[in-house]
Design a protein around this motif. Sequence first.
Motif, short mmCIF file in Angstrom:
data_model
loop_
_atom_site.label_atom_id
_atom_site.label_comp_id
_atom_site.label_asym_id
_atom_site.label_seq_id
_atom_site.Cartn_x
_atom_site.Cartn_y
_atom_site.Cartn_z
N ARG A 1 8.46 -17.73 43.49
CA ARG A 1 8.81 -17.20 42.18
C ARG A 1 7.92 -16.02 41.77
O ARG A 1 8.40 -15.04 41.21
CB ARG A 1 8.76 -18.32 41.13
N LYS A 2 6.63 -16.13 42.03
CA LYS A 2 5.73 -15.04 41.66
C LYS A 2 6.06 -13.77 42.43
O LYS A 2 6.01 -12.66 41.89
CB LYS A 2 4.28 -15.45 41.91
N THR A 3 6.39 -13.94 43.69
CA THR A 3 6.77 -12.78 44.50
C THR A 3 8.03 -12.13 43.95
O THR A 3 8.12 -10.90 43.84
CB THR A 3 6.97 -13.19 45.96
N GLU B 1 4.00 -16.58 33.78
CA GLU B 1 4.26 -18.01 33.62
C GLU B 1 3.01 -18.82 33.95
O GLU B 1 2.33 -18.58 34.95
CB GLU B 1 5.41 -18.44 34.50
N GLY B 2 2.72 -19.80 33.10
CA GLY B 2 1.57 -20.66 33.34
C GLY B 2 0.25 -20.10 32.83
O GLY B 2 -0.79 -20.74 32.99
N GLU C 1 -6.02 -22.27 50.13
CA GLU C 1 -5.02 -21.46 49.44
C GLU C 1 -4.73 -21.99 48.05
O GLU C 1 -4.58 -21.21 47.09
CB GLU C 1 -3.74 -21.40 50.28
N ARG C 2 -4.62 -23.30 47.90
CA ARG C 2 -4.39 -23.88 46.57
C ARG C 2 -5.54 -23.54 45.63
O ARG C 2 -5.34 -23.22 44.46
CB ARG C 2 -4.23 -25.40 46.66
N PHE C 3 -6.76 -23.60 46.14
CA PHE C 3 -7.92 -23.30 45.31
C PHE C 3 -7.87 -21.86 44.81
O PHE C 3 -8.00 -21.60 43.61
CB PHE C 3 -9.21 -23.53 46.09
N PHE C 4 -7.67 -20.90 45.72
CA PHE C 4 -7.69 -19.51 45.29
C PHE C 4 -6.47 -19.16 44.45
O PHE C 4 -6.56 -18.33 43.53
CB PHE C 4 -7.80 -18.58 46.51
N ASP C 5 -5.33 -19.77 44.73
CA ASP C 5 -4.15 -19.55 43.87
C ASP C 5 -4.47 -19.92 42.43
O ASP C 5 -4.17 -19.18 41.49
CB ASP C 5 -2.96 -20.37 44.36
N ARG C 6 -5.07 -21.08 42.25
CA ARG C 6 -5.39 -21.56 40.90
C ARG C 6 -6.51 -20.74 40.27
O ARG C 6 -6.49 -20.45 39.07
CB ARG C 6 -5.74 -23.04 40.95
N LEU C 7 -7.49 -20.36 41.07
CA LEU C 7 -8.60 -19.55 40.56
C LEU C 7 -8.09 -18.20 40.08
O LEU C 7 -8.45 -17.74 38.98
CB LEU C 7 -9.66 -19.36 41.64
N PHE C 8 -7.23 -17.56 40.85
CA PHE C 8 -6.72 -16.25 40.47
C PHE C 8 -5.80 -16.34 39.26
O PHE C 8 -5.76 -15.44 38.42
CB PHE C 8 -5.99 -15.60 41.66
N GLN C 9 -5.05 -17.44 39.16
CA GLN C 9 -4.23 -17.62 37.97
C GLN C 9 -5.10 -17.79 36.74
O GLN C 9 -4.82 -17.22 35.68
CB GLN C 9 -3.32 -18.84 38.14
N LEU C 10 -6.18 -18.54 36.87
CA LEU C 10 -7.10 -18.75 35.75
C LEU C 10 -7.67 -17.43 35.25
O LEU C 10 -7.83 -17.22 34.05
CB LEU C 10 -8.22 -19.69 36.19
N GLY D 1 -4.11 -10.28 39.76
CA GLY D 1 -2.83 -10.00 40.39
C GLY D 1 -1.62 -10.47 39.62
O GLY D 1 -0.54 -10.57 40.18
N SER D 2 -1.76 -10.72 38.30
CA SER D 2 -0.64 -11.32 37.56
C SER D 2 0.03 -10.37 36.59
O SER D 2 1.00 -10.73 35.95
CB SER D 2 -1.15 -12.52 36.75
N THR D 3 -0.45 -9.13 36.46
CA THR D 3 0.09 -8.25 35.44
C THR D 3 1.05 -7.21 35.98
O THR D 3 1.53 -6.37 35.25
CB THR D 3 -1.05 -7.51 34.71
#
Length: 457
Positions: free
Chosen positions: A56-58, A85-86, A428-437, A441-443
């Motif tokens: 979805r993010k992609t 989202e999130g 990967e789960r760790f860095f995904d959540r860290l970057f979301q926090l 890369g979310s804007t």
Amino acid sequence: MLNPGNNALALRIAETLKNRCTHETLPGAAEDAGFSLGEAVSKRDRVLAGLKTADRKTLGAIAQRIGTRFADFNLEETGCLVLEEGEPPITEITRRDIAKAFGHDLAGERLIDEVLKPLWPIDSMGVGFISGRSLTQQIVQHMVLNPTDWDAEQLFGELGAFTCSRSRFARLLEAVMHPLARRGAEAQRLASELNEILRRDGYRLEFSGEASGYPGYGLSRLHRGVAGAPKNLIFASTGPKPELGFADAVNNDIVILAGAEHCLVFDRPISRHGLLWSELVGWWSEQQPDERDAAKSLGLRLRASLASLGEQGLFDTYFRRYRPMLESALPALVPQVYLHYDPAVVRALKHRASFPRQRMDFLLLLPNRARVVIEVDGQHHFSRNDRPSLPAYAEMVSADRDLRLAGYEIYRFGANELVGAGAQALIERFFDRLFQLHGVGSTGTAAPPHVGSEASR
């Protein structure tokens, strides 16, 4: 297989490209958006085949890019909303209070349409069966010719600014707080007032540069962060601790007196956006002008400083997954960073104790002064002389407390977690959540992940 929500977004992307591209221009448009076309006959099906494995993010990043390219406001805005989202929103209550703070003077010294047209298609908005006037014409009528008709709150409602993406709302605030709009004492007073409102949602306007000596502002997430700016990074140690001195103590310019071959020193200014891998590679290319592939050379040099399989696994997974995903926006994962630099050799100390934790396994310098420490714990973290030691453990957690109180974030992995089956997914789960926090890369400013691309370090 795409789920229903993702399938709907993929269909919108496919329809836009089908209508805006020829068969000849379609591959270039897809490549620019960050994906490769699949095998099919029609343009629409070629796009859908290329998107079938996208998450979805992609899809959000692709939609945002295509919407921007083809001036499709709705698709661009949908992509922005998906990317956000999130993440903590800027609520309607906060947006209404911000509008009230501006009152009848949103644009300051700038023309109101000059501020709004890069953000909303106001020339085509508002035109309907009952009213034949565009939103641009209504704004001129009610905010220019009759400046007390509409205030900022009324305008926000007409624009949809109460529910638009956070990134679009941020760009609006940055535009009306630009020195061309307002400057001096009035701008500083308004920035302080807006920050009192924004802080409720975890955001603030921060200094982002200047024009002719006047500050500009950018919207940032509120993180406790670390006070002060990083000045020197001494990292990637592969041997004995270097001996340091000051070339200029006033400017905090350091020089390596001995052991330069065992460590690296990054002494460039680091902005509020943190330290990016691309910036570190640029610095390295100047240090090693004969290297043809500076990124590869630097990666190998950094990896050489990692002693354990767990550290190497974390390092390799990070770059394999996130370098092709974030490209030039990838934060630098800096290994073996000196935190407390004690010039003495520990075994030579008699009159005092040594500094605890002189080195960190990994450091990330993220936006808004956030400093993230990642530690890979082996046996030596909680034992002495190969035996469990409560004093050793107490020393470690005490140092953790001090770092957290200084504003650092600390995350620990057991070395066994980072090797064997499941290690890659865990990292990967760790860095995904860290970057979301941290909003990395979310804007939509970073390049989206390239669907089907091969990761390389």
